[in-house]
Design an enzyme around this catalytic site. Structure first.
Site, PDB file in Angstrom:
ATOM      1  N   SER A  58       0.920  -1.224  -0.025  1.00 50.25           N
ATOM      2  CA  SER A  58       0.013  -0.076  -0.047  1.00 50.25           C
ATOM      3  C   SER A  58       0.713   1.233   0.047  1.00 50.25           C
ATOM      4  CB  SER A  58      -0.959  -0.058   1.269  1.00 50.25           C
ATOM      5  OG  SER A  58      -1.960  -0.731   1.077  1.00 50.25           O
ATOM      6  N   LYS A  61       0.207   3.790  -2.583  1.00 56.25           N
ATOM      7  CA  LYS A  61      -0.884   4.872  -2.514  1.00 56.25           C
ATOM      8  C   LYS A  61      -0.390   6.263  -2.482  1.00 56.25           C
ATOM      9  CE  LYS A  61      -4.351   2.001  -0.423  1.00 56.25           C
ATOM     10  NZ  LYS A  61      -3.796   0.613  -0.180  1.00 56.25           N
ATOM     11  N   SER A 118      -5.857   3.364   4.622  1.00 54.33           N
ATOM     12  CA  SER A 118      -5.188   2.566   3.487  1.00 54.33           C
ATOM     13  C   SER A 118      -6.250   1.998   2.955  1.00 54.33           C
ATOM     14  CB  SER A 118      -4.212   1.573   4.116  1.00 54.33           C
ATOM     15  OG  SER A 118      -3.569   1.317   2.897  1.00 54.33           O
ATOM     16  N   LYS A 221       3.088   6.777   4.656  1.00 49.56           N
ATOM     17  CA  LYS A 221       2.351   5.541   4.231  1.00 49.56           C
ATOM     18  C   LYS A 221       2.805   4.189   4.689  1.00 49.56           C
ATOM     19  CE  LYS A 221      -1.530   4.022   2.795  1.00 49.56           C
ATOM     20  NZ  LYS A 221      -1.415   2.838   3.761  1.00 49.56           N
TER      21      LYS A 221
END
Length: 383
Positions: A58, A61, A118, A221
């Site tokens: 993730s 992202k 997320s 992130k």
């Protein structure tokens, strides 16, 4: 004997996966790759396997958020815009905010869902809103990656769900993280610890635990899958110095956070930023021809950050090089030289020097009078 051979082989494989830079101490970081970068200069302060192509989970992202923030800056979309979730967005697995088909949510709330929870479904909803389809959005992701110099990267989706060929590197993650940090409003999302959506009905808790437990943490992130293991782009700012710590392929979530802490602690303890433009430039002037003044003072042209080890700060020195002269009219801000900063003979950075004020050109009448005065002075001297 076989057991001993297995132990030795595992040791060799592990140590090969974690080389460190020759000029930095060996940090205890359990990960396939790691990197520490100072954001304003882009200088890499610590590295291990930074160009190895690995699945980022993730952490992908970051690029989705970057393209969203850039679209907002261009006026293409606004935080208040309402996005309608598709069936495709609803079908996303993994971490989600449980979007339903046809559900409407603002861009602002979708960004919270992406940055804090997320949400894979939130990413797809944003991708479709920005580009019409996720596949078209992924093309934009790869194009933007190329623009940023992310040579190790190939995106296949917008959220980092496992997919063959979806790879990046620690260095490339630092590049896109640095680009995202340039958008000040991103911190409205990445610094959230707990929040909610749908009028308080859906709770959000940040997957980045450093936000609460590390001084100065402001993003960015997390990511984890069975294939990628535990990943993180952790950012923190202290005393105007913004650091980016990237961890890829950590065996456990504890390892990724401990690794990021170790990188950030090393950066803040060892390095400092100097801002020459905030100090007074020693008196410097350059001659001006055909101007109402014969010289013009100088100032620093921009706030260039110079990164150096703290123990070298007291040994930093500057060398000024100015132009031979300027010709009027001179405008404040016109280039007039450079100031070079050194420590122990090594160039740390160069800051432009510019004219501190306007110097208008002399009028024809003034030039004529000056010539008369000069001629009369010569005549009297020879008389």
């Amino acid at each position: 004997m076989k057991k001993l051979f297995t132990i030795i082989l595992c040791f060799l494989l592990f140590t090969q996966a974690l080389p460190v830079t020759a000029d930095a101490p060996s940090l205890s970081i359990k990960a396939k790759a790691c990197l520490l970068m100072e954001a304003s200069t882009g200088q890499v302060l610590y590295e291990s396997n930074i160009h190895e192509k690995l699945p980022p989970a993730s952490v992908t992202k970051i690029m989705t958020m970057l393209l969203t923030m850039e679209a907002i800056d261009r006026g293409q979309i606004a935080f208040e815009d309402i996005v309608t979730a598709s069936e495709n967005a609803k079908r996303m697995g993994g971490s989600t905010i449980f979007l339903d088909t046809g559900e409407q949510m603002s861009v602002y709330d979708l960004m919270k869902g992406i940055a804090v929870a997320s949400g894979n479904d939130a990413c797809v909803a944003m991708a479709e809103y920005l580009s019409g389809s996720e596949s078209a959005f992924v093309e934009r992701m790869n194009a933007r990656a190329a623009e940023l110099g992310m040579a190790d990267t190939h995106f296949v989706n917008c959220n980092g769900l496992p997919c063959d060929g979806h790879v990046t590197s620690a260095y490339d993650i630092a590049l896109m993280s640095r680009a995202l940090l340039a958008h000040e409003r991103i911190f409205e999302f990445t610094t959230i610890w707990v929040d909610s959506l749908r009028g308080g009905k859906f709770a959000l808790a940040n997957t980045n635990k450093l936000i609460r437990f590390y001084e100065g943490a402001n993003g960015l992130k997390t990511g984890s899958t069975d294939d990628a293991l535990y990943c993180l782009s952790a950012t923190a700012k202290r005393n105007d110095m913004q650091l980016i710590a990237v961890i890829l392929g950590a065996p456990t979530t504890k390892d990724r956070f401990n690794g990021a802490r170790a990188l950030l602690d090393y950066g803040f303890a060892t390095y400092s930023l100097s801002h020459p433009a905030e100090s007074t430039l020693p008196i410097q002037e350059v001659p001006v021809e055909k101007g109402t003044k014969s010289t013009v003072g100088l100032r620093y042209g921009e706030d260039t950050s110079i990164l150096l080890e703290k123990e070298k700060l007291s040994r930093m020195e500057s060398r000024v090089e100015t132009t031979n002269g300027l010709t009027a009219p001179v405008k404040a801000g016109d280039a007039a030289g450079t100031a070079q900063f050194y420590a122990d003979g090594n160039l740390l950075g160069t800051v432009p020097l510019v004219a501190a004020e306007d110097v208008p050109r002399k009028s024809f009448g003034r030039i004529f009078l000056d010539l008369l005065q000069r001629w009369s002075g010569v005549y009297r001297k020879n008389a």
